[in-house]
Each structure stands twice: as structure tokens, then as C-alpha cells.
Design a protein around this motif. Structure first.
Motif, PDB file in Angstrom:
ATOM      1  N   SER A 225       0.820  -1.212   0.000  1.00 46.62           N
ATOM      2  CA  SER A 225       0.000   0.000   0.000  1.00 46.62           C
ATOM      3  C   SER A 225       0.857   1.267   0.000  1.00 46.62           C
ATOM      4  N   ILE A 226       1.999   1.227   0.684  1.00 48.70           N
ATOM      5  CA  ILE A 226       2.904   2.388   0.663  1.00 48.70           C
ATOM      6  C   ILE A 226       3.468   2.590  -0.740  1.00 48.70           C
ATOM      7  N   ALA A 227       3.882   1.495  -1.381  1.00 45.42           N
ATOM      8  CA  ALA A 227       4.428   1.598  -2.741  1.00 45.42           C
ATOM      9  C   ALA A 227       3.365   2.099  -3.715  1.00 45.42           C
ATOM     10  N   GLU A 228       2.132   1.614  -3.575  1.00 42.50           N
ATOM     11  CA  GLU A 228       1.051   2.073  -4.455  1.00 42.50           C
ATOM     12  C   GLU A 228       0.777   3.555  -4.235  1.00 42.50           C
ATOM     13  N   SER A 229       0.798   3.982  -2.984  1.00 40.99           N
ATOM     14  CA  SER A 229       0.580   5.396  -2.677  1.00 40.99           C
ATOM     15  C   SER A 229       1.666   6.263  -3.296  1.00 40.99           C
ATOM     16  N   ALA A 230       2.911   5.787  -3.262  1.00 41.08           N
ATOM     17  CA  ALA A 230       4.018   6.537  -3.855  1.00 41.08           C
ATOM     18  C   ALA A 230       3.808   6.719  -5.355  1.00 41.08           C
ATOM     19  N   LEU A 231       3.337   5.673  -6.027  1.00 41.19           N
ATOM     20  CA  LEU A 231       3.076   5.741  -7.466  1.00 41.19           C
ATOM     21  C   LEU A 231       1.961   6.737  -7.762  1.00 41.19           C
ATOM     22  N   VAL A 232       0.861   6.646  -7.013  1.00 43.68           N
ATOM     23  CA  VAL A 232      -0.278   7.541  -7.226  1.00 43.68           C
ATOM     24  C   VAL A 232       0.125   8.994  -7.002  1.00 43.68           C
ATOM     25  N   VAL A 233       0.852   9.259  -5.921  1.00 42.11           N
ATOM     26  CA  VAL A 233       1.277  10.632  -5.615  1.00 42.11           C
ATOM     27  C   VAL A 233       2.191  11.171  -6.710  1.00 42.11           C
ATOM     28  N   ALA A 234       3.143  10.368  -7.154  1.00 41.82           N
ATOM     29  CA  ALA A 234       4.090  10.820  -8.180  1.00 41.82           C
ATOM     30  C   ALA A 234       3.378  11.211  -9.469  1.00 41.82           C
ATOM     31  N   ILE A 235       2.409  10.385  -9.902  1.00 43.30           N
ATOM     32  CA  ILE A 235       1.683  10.667 -11.149  1.00 43.30           C
ATOM     33  C   ILE A 235       0.706  11.817 -10.968  1.00 43.30           C
ATOM     34  N   ASP A 236      -0.036  11.825  -9.857  1.00 46.07           N
ATOM     35  CA  ASP A 236      -1.008  12.902  -9.632  1.00 46.07           C
ATOM     36  C   ASP A 236      -0.320  14.254  -9.485  1.00 46.07           C
ATOM     37  N   MET A 237       0.841  14.280  -8.822  1.00 48.40           N
ATOM     38  CA  MET A 237       1.581  15.528  -8.686  1.00 48.40           C
ATOM     39  C   MET A 237       2.080  16.025 -10.041  1.00 48.40           C
ATOM     40  N   LEU A 238       2.472  15.097 -10.895  1.00 49.43           N
ATOM     41  CA  LEU A 238       2.920  15.489 -12.231  1.00 49.43           C
ATOM     42  C   LEU A 238       1.758  16.063 -13.032  1.00 49.43           C
ATOM     43  N   ALA A 239       0.594  15.423 -12.954  1.00 47.08           N
ATOM     44  CA  ALA A 239      -0.587  15.952 -13.649  1.00 47.08           C
ATOM     45  C   ALA A 239      -0.945  17.334 -13.111  1.00 47.08           C
ATOM     46  N   GLY A 240      -0.851  17.511 -11.777  1.00 48.48           N
ATOM     47  CA  GLY A 240      -1.132  18.816 -11.187  1.00 48.48           C
ATOM     48  C   GLY A 240      -0.131  19.863 -11.626  1.00 48.48           C
ATOM     49  N   ALA A 241       1.136  19.479 -11.731  1.00 45.62           N
ATOM     50  CA  ALA A 241       2.168  20.410 -12.181  1.00 45.62           C
ATOM     51  C   ALA A 241       1.922  20.849 -13.619  1.00 45.62           C
ATOM     52  N   ILE A 242       1.455  19.914 -14.442  1.00 44.87           N
ATOM     53  CA  ILE A 242       1.145  20.258 -15.843  1.00 44.87           C
ATOM     54  C   ILE A 242      -0.004  21.260 -15.885  1.00 44.87           C
ATOM     55  N   ARG A 243      -1.052  20.991 -15.098  1.00 43.21           N
ATOM     56  CA  ARG A 243      -2.204  21.910 -15.069  1.00 43.21           C
ATOM     57  C   ARG A 243      -1.803  23.292 -14.571  1.00 43.21           C
TER      58      ARG A 243
END
Length: 305
Positions: free
Chosen positions: A155-173
Motif C-alpha cells: 500500500s505504501i508503494a502504491e501510494s508513492a506511485l499515485v502521488v508521483a503521477i497525480d503531482m505530475l498531472a497537477g504540475a502540468i495543469r
């Protein structure tokens, strides 16, 4: 000073994996050459790569990219890479999620917000603020992984993946990534993600776009419009890229007969495959194999002088 790839180098070393299916580490340019420099390599994992410093020239699928300090690269399972050149000071932080791990999470949904850009260009040039965020987050995950498998849960590893991708999408926006704008609707992003998943699983046997439109439960015209609008490429071009890069890796890194390569990629005859390959590359499979062998031999002779 840069170092060219040694195509006659050591056998590729396997990338270490934690039992949870998650790996995080900082890797020097020289180690990258050892791992991915000898020949084109198909990635059996999702890799998130942040360039801490230095310059790297890397081939992703059939395109070359120059990756520099503060760049962030997303490589999803099934892409083909080769490290072509690195600077002496190159250092990259990598989070890798194994194929077994990806099967346990809704990976294509997680990555769908940025899928349209990854298909065109997997390299994201971050501003300094966003670069600092990824540098610090990779350091945190590296520390967490050092505590061992009993601490580093799925669950920690999955959370790290989700945060990394969501933060990148937010940075693009937010305009924190140079030259990238997300235009597609969330539904279109899901369609693109599902298409890429299906394409990577089926391109060797299914070359017709009607198959993928049916898989998406869409009319052929609607499906093609979504893919073209979201990625800037036609669905047929994406399938072609997968077939051609697979053919190139087999031709360059093995002595498998062309007729066997043709059969492995779903072609009914070598003649059909030869025509297809030449249409998109300008040369026959045998011509391509001979040309890449000659380049490899020239590099070897130069190093031995």
C-alpha cells in the motif's frame, strides 16, 4: 565528457527488486550503461526517473531523447529503451514497479491523466520548485525502502506511485512543466490508457484498429478521433510503432531468421512483413540488420584502436 555505449559489453545485469515489487535507488550514468547500454531492452516494469544531475541520451521506443538535470521521465511496462550516452556526473533517481505489482493495482487508470503526453514524449522538463519536490520525495521513498519489506508494504508503494503521477498531472495543469498542456477530457484519458494496455498486450496478433475500437465498445470513427485528438498520433501509427520497435530489437539483438520474426509479429508471410517494414523504415529487415551490425562493428574497431 561523454561515454558511448559498448555494444560488446557485459551481459545485462538484472535490476534488483524488493519483495513487494517496488525498487528505489540512485543510479550513476556508468551503472545505467551497464544495465541498459548493451542493446535495446524491453522494460518489464513501470519506471519513474528523476535526473538529479548530468546529461543522458536515451532511446525510448524508436526516438532519441536528451534528458538533463531536473527532467522527469515516465517509462511504462513494455517500452523499449537503450542508454546511448551519459555525462561523467550523471545521476538518476529511479522508482521501479514490477509487472507483478502493476497487475495488482489499476495502473492504467492511475497513469491515464498523463498518458496522452507520455505517448508523444515521456520526458517532462520540470521547473526548479517541482524538481525539488521530486528530489525530496525520491529521497523519502529510498529511506522507507531501506527499512525493509516488513515496513515497505504494497500500500505504501502504491501510494508513492499515485502521488508521483497525480503531482505530475497537477504540475502540468499549473504550468510547472515546460511545454505540456492537457486538453483531453478524463473519459478520453481513460480510453487512451485502456487502448495502450490493450495494444501492448495484443499488437503482435491484432494489427487492425477495429479490434481495439471493439475492445473499447466504441465505433471505429469515434475511437480513432479520441486517440488522434488525445495523442497527436493515429491509433494505426501507435500500433505500427510497437510492431516496428519489436522487429528492430529482434533484428538488432538476435540472429533469429526474418521469417520467424515475421511470424512472431502476426504476419502471414515474410514478404508481407518485408513490405510493411520497408514502408515505415525505408529499408528491408535484412538491410536494417546488416546496417546495425556494421555500425556495431565500427564502434568495436574504434574502441580497439
Amino acid at each position: 565528457m561523454a561515454h558511448n555505449v559498448d555494444n560488446e559489453g557485459k551481459r545485462q545485469k538484472p535490476m534488483p527488486q524488493k519483495s513487494v515489487g517496488f525498487f528505489v535507488h540512485q543510479i550513476s550514468g556508468h551503472d545505467l550503461l551497464d544495465l541498459f547500454g548493451n542493446a535495446p531492452t524491453k522494460i518489464d516494469a513501470c519506471c519513474l526517473c528523476y535526473v538529479v544531475r548530468g546529461n543522458i541520451k536515451v532511446m525510448v521506443n524508436i526516438k532519441d531523447f536528451n534528458v538533463v538535470t531536473n527532467d522527469f521521465m515516465v517509462l511504462f511496462q513494455g517500452v523499449i529503451i537503450q542508454i546511448l550516452e551519459v555525462s561523467d556526473d550523471a545521476l538518476v533517481s529511479i522508482e521501479a514497479y514490477s509487472s507483478a505489482f502493476l497487475k495488482q493495482v489499476n495502473f492504467w487508470h492511475i497513469i491515464s491523466p498523463i498518458m496522452q503526453h507520455i505517448i508523444k514524449n515521456p520526458v517532462f522538463s520540470l521547473n526548479e520548485e517541482m524538481g525539488n519536490f521530486y528530489r525530496e520525495s525520491f529521497d523519502i521513498m529510498k529511506k522507507a525502502a531501506s527499512f525493509g519489506a516488513s515496513f515497505m508494504t504494497h500500500s505504501i508503494a502504491e501510494s508513492a506511485l499515485v502521488v508521483a503521477i497525480d503531482m505530475l498531472a497537477g504540475a502540468i495543469r499549473s504550468g510547472m512543466v515546460k511545454g505540456v498542456i492537457i486538453k483531453s477530457s478524463s473519459r478520453d484519458q481513460v480510453i487512451v490508457g485502456e487502448f495502450m494496455k490493450s495494444a501492448l498486450e495484443n499488437y503482435r496478433s491484432e494489427h487492425k484498429i477495429a479490434f481495439y475500437a471493439h475492445e473499447a465498445s466504441l465505433s471505429l470513427s469515434h475511437f480513432c478521433n479520441v486517440i488522434s485528438k488525445s495523442t497527436g498520433m493515429t491509433a494505426q501509427h501507435i500500433i505500427m510503432n510497437l510492431i516496428i520497435m519489436d522487429a528492430k530489437i529482434q533484428l538488432k539483438s538476435s540472429d533469429i531468421a526474418v521469417r520467424e520474426i515475421a511470424q512472431s509479429l502476426g504476419f502471414t508471410s515474410p514478404t508481407t512483413f518485408n513490405r510493411y517494414f520497408k514502408t515505415y523504415t525505408g529499408m528491408t529487415p535484412n538491410d536494417y540488420r546488416n546496417a546495425t551490425t556494421a555500425v556495431s562493428d565500427n564502434l568495436t574497431n574504434t574502441r580497439n584502436v
